[in-house]
Design a protein around this motif. Structure first.
Motif, PDB file in Angstrom:
ATOM      1  N   LEU A  53       0.848  -1.583   0.241  1.00  0.00           N
ATOM      2  CA  LEU A  53      -0.286   0.097  -0.321  1.00  0.00           C
ATOM      3  C   LEU A  53       0.814   1.915   0.136  1.00  0.00           C
ATOM      4  CD1 LEU A  53      -2.885  -0.659   2.259  1.00  0.00           C
ATOM      5  CD2 LEU A  53      -3.132  -1.023   0.258  1.00  0.00           C
ATOM      6  N   GLY A  54       1.859   1.412   0.994  1.00  0.00           N
ATOM      7  CA  GLY A  54       2.409   2.747   0.754  1.00  0.00           C
ATOM      8  C   GLY A  54       3.511   2.878  -0.005  1.00  0.00           C
ATOM      9  N   TRP A  55       4.368   1.786  -1.101  1.00  0.00           N
ATOM     10  CA  TRP A  55       4.530   1.644  -2.196  1.00  0.00           C
ATOM     11  C   TRP A  55       3.661   2.086  -3.051  1.00  0.00           C
ATOM     12  CZ3 TRP A  55       9.210  -2.227  -3.355  1.00  0.00           C
ATOM     13  CH2 TRP A  55       9.403  -1.730  -5.108  1.00  0.00           C
ATOM     14  N   GLY A  56       2.747   1.433  -3.188  1.00  0.00           N
ATOM     15  CA  GLY A  56       1.577   1.726  -4.348  1.00  0.00           C
ATOM     16  C   GLY A  56       1.428   3.192  -4.614  1.00  0.00           C
ATOM     17  N   LEU A  57       1.534   4.281  -3.660  1.00  0.00           N
ATOM     18  CA  LEU A  57       0.979   5.358  -3.728  1.00  0.00           C
ATOM     19  C   LEU A  57       2.271   5.800  -4.078  1.00  0.00           C
ATOM     20  CD1 LEU A  57      -1.198   7.489  -2.676  1.00  0.00           C
ATOM     21  CD2 LEU A  57       0.201   7.126  -0.732  1.00  0.00           C
ATOM     22  N   GLY A  58       3.235   5.298  -3.244  1.00  0.00           N
ATOM     23  CA  GLY A  58       4.447   5.903  -4.202  1.00  0.00           C
ATOM     24  C   GLY A  58       4.248   5.861  -5.944  1.00  0.00           C
ATOM     25  N   LEU A  59       4.192   4.908  -6.284  1.00  0.00           N
ATOM     26  CA  LEU A  59       3.817   4.298  -7.573  1.00  0.00           C
ATOM     27  C   LEU A  59       2.573   5.011  -8.564  1.00  0.00           C
ATOM     28  CD1 LEU A  59       5.282   2.361  -9.833  1.00  0.00           C
ATOM     29  CD2 LEU A  59       3.501   0.966  -9.241  1.00  0.00           C
ATOM     30  N   LEU A  60       1.250   5.166  -7.407  1.00  0.00           N
ATOM     31  CA  LEU A  60       0.440   6.316  -8.286  1.00  0.00           C
ATOM     32  C   LEU A  60       0.464   7.033  -8.328  1.00  0.00           C
ATOM     33  CD1 LEU A  60      -2.430   5.806  -9.250  1.00  0.00           C
ATOM     34  CD2 LEU A  60      -3.043   6.924  -6.631  1.00  0.00           C
ATOM     35  N   ILE A  61       1.753   8.055  -7.081  1.00  0.00           N
ATOM     36  CA  ILE A  61       1.522   9.500  -7.599  1.00  0.00           C
ATOM     37  C   ILE A  61       2.701   9.682  -8.608  1.00  0.00           C
ATOM     38  CG2 ILE A  61       2.867  10.957  -6.341  1.00  0.00           C
ATOM     39  CD1 ILE A  61       1.982  10.247  -3.794  1.00  0.00           C
ATOM     40  N   HIS A  62       3.874   8.443  -8.842  1.00  0.00           N
ATOM     41  CA  HIS A  62       4.541   9.042  -9.641  1.00  0.00           C
ATOM     42  C   HIS A  62       4.297   8.666 -11.177  1.00  0.00           C
ATOM     43  CE1 HIS A  62       8.816   6.698 -11.589  1.00  0.00           C
ATOM     44  NE2 HIS A  62       8.148   7.868 -12.683  1.00  0.00           N
ATOM     45  N   GLY A  63       2.969   7.415 -11.586  1.00  0.00           N
ATOM     46  CA  GLY A  63       2.618   7.276 -12.384  1.00  0.00           C
ATOM     47  C   GLY A  63       1.511   9.034 -12.709  1.00  0.00           C
ATOM     48  N   VAL A  64       0.512   9.121 -12.237  1.00  0.00           N
ATOM     49  CA  VAL A  64       0.659  10.741 -12.497  1.00  0.00           C
ATOM     50  C   VAL A  64       1.255  11.669 -12.447  1.00  0.00           C
ATOM     51  CG1 VAL A  64      -1.099  12.738 -11.039  1.00  0.00           C
ATOM     52  CG2 VAL A  64      -2.519  10.196 -10.692  1.00  0.00           C
ATOM     53  N   ALA A  65       2.016  11.610 -12.394  1.00  0.00           N
ATOM     54  CA  ALA A  65       3.584  13.023 -12.555  1.00  0.00           C
ATOM     55  C   ALA A  65       3.806  12.436 -14.153  1.00  0.00           C
ATOM     56  CB  ALA A  65       4.426  12.844 -11.449  1.00  0.00           C
ATOM     57  N   VAL A  66       3.967  10.465 -14.203  1.00  0.00           N
ATOM     58  CA  VAL A  66       4.564  10.992 -15.568  1.00  0.00           C
ATOM     59  C   VAL A  66       3.362  10.145 -16.840  1.00  0.00           C
ATOM     60  CG1 VAL A  66       5.652   9.259 -17.134  1.00  0.00           C
ATOM     61  CG2 VAL A  66       6.500   9.797 -15.015  1.00  0.00           C
ATOM     62  N   TRP A  67       3.090  10.019 -16.465  1.00  0.00           N
ATOM     63  CA  TRP A  67       1.436   9.681 -17.546  1.00  0.00           C
ATOM     64  C   TRP A  67      -0.275  10.479 -17.765  1.00  0.00           C
ATOM     65  CZ3 TRP A  67       3.176   5.592 -20.822  1.00  0.00           C
ATOM     66  CH2 TRP A  67       3.465   4.750 -20.366  1.00  0.00           C
ATOM     67  N   VAL A  68       0.149  11.116 -16.617  1.00  0.00           N
ATOM     68  CA  VAL A  68      -1.382  12.583 -16.493  1.00  0.00           C
ATOM     69  C   VAL A  68      -0.582  13.607 -17.226  1.00  0.00           C
ATOM     70  CG1 VAL A  68      -3.162  13.760 -15.730  1.00  0.00           C
ATOM     71  CG2 VAL A  68      -2.786  11.857 -14.676  1.00  0.00           C
ATOM     72  N   ARG A  69       0.267  13.844 -16.967  1.00  0.00           N
ATOM     73  CA  ARG A  69       1.154  15.571 -17.388  1.00  0.00           C
ATOM     74  C   ARG A  69       2.159  15.446 -18.641  1.00  0.00           C
ATOM     75  NH1 ARG A  69       6.288  17.256 -14.697  1.00  0.00           N
ATOM     76  NH2 ARG A  69       6.916  15.563 -15.596  1.00  0.00           N
TER      77      ARG A  69
END
Length: 103
Positions: free
Chosen positions: A61-77
């Protein structure tokens, strides 16, 4: 593949290539992050199951949250996705289209 797209000659073309490389590197970084996440957490789930306790969910869960934030920064942007060469081609094409739309 267009040779002109592969060998930037003008300052704008060099900037276009640099931008495409930076964006693709960000996407590849996230992909590597996701693969490592899956491999490590699969190992943690295995260890958790062998110990008879359900503790592996907490690091996931902790690492998944970090991965999600990284993904939003990369894929959405940056938008879109594919493999490295596919991404490079798409980024070049997108930047070339933007260049053509300039006044």
């Amino acid at each position: 593949m267009n040779t002109a797209l592969n060998s930037p000659s003008t300052a704008f073309d060099k900037d276009l290539e640099r931008t495409a490389r930076r964006r693709v590197a960000a996407r590849m970084g996230w992909t590597l992050h996701a693969l490592i996440f899956l491999a490590v957490n699969a190992g943690l789930v295995y260890l958790s199951m062998r110990s008879g306790r359900d503790w592996a969910i907490y690091p996931a869960l902790g690492w998944g949250l970090g991965l999600l934030i990284h993904g939003v920064a990369v894929w959405v942007r940056l938008g879109g996705g594919g493999l490295y060469e596919h991404w490079m081609d798409r980024e070049r094409e997108r930047l070339q289209r933007e260049r053509g739309q300039r006044p």
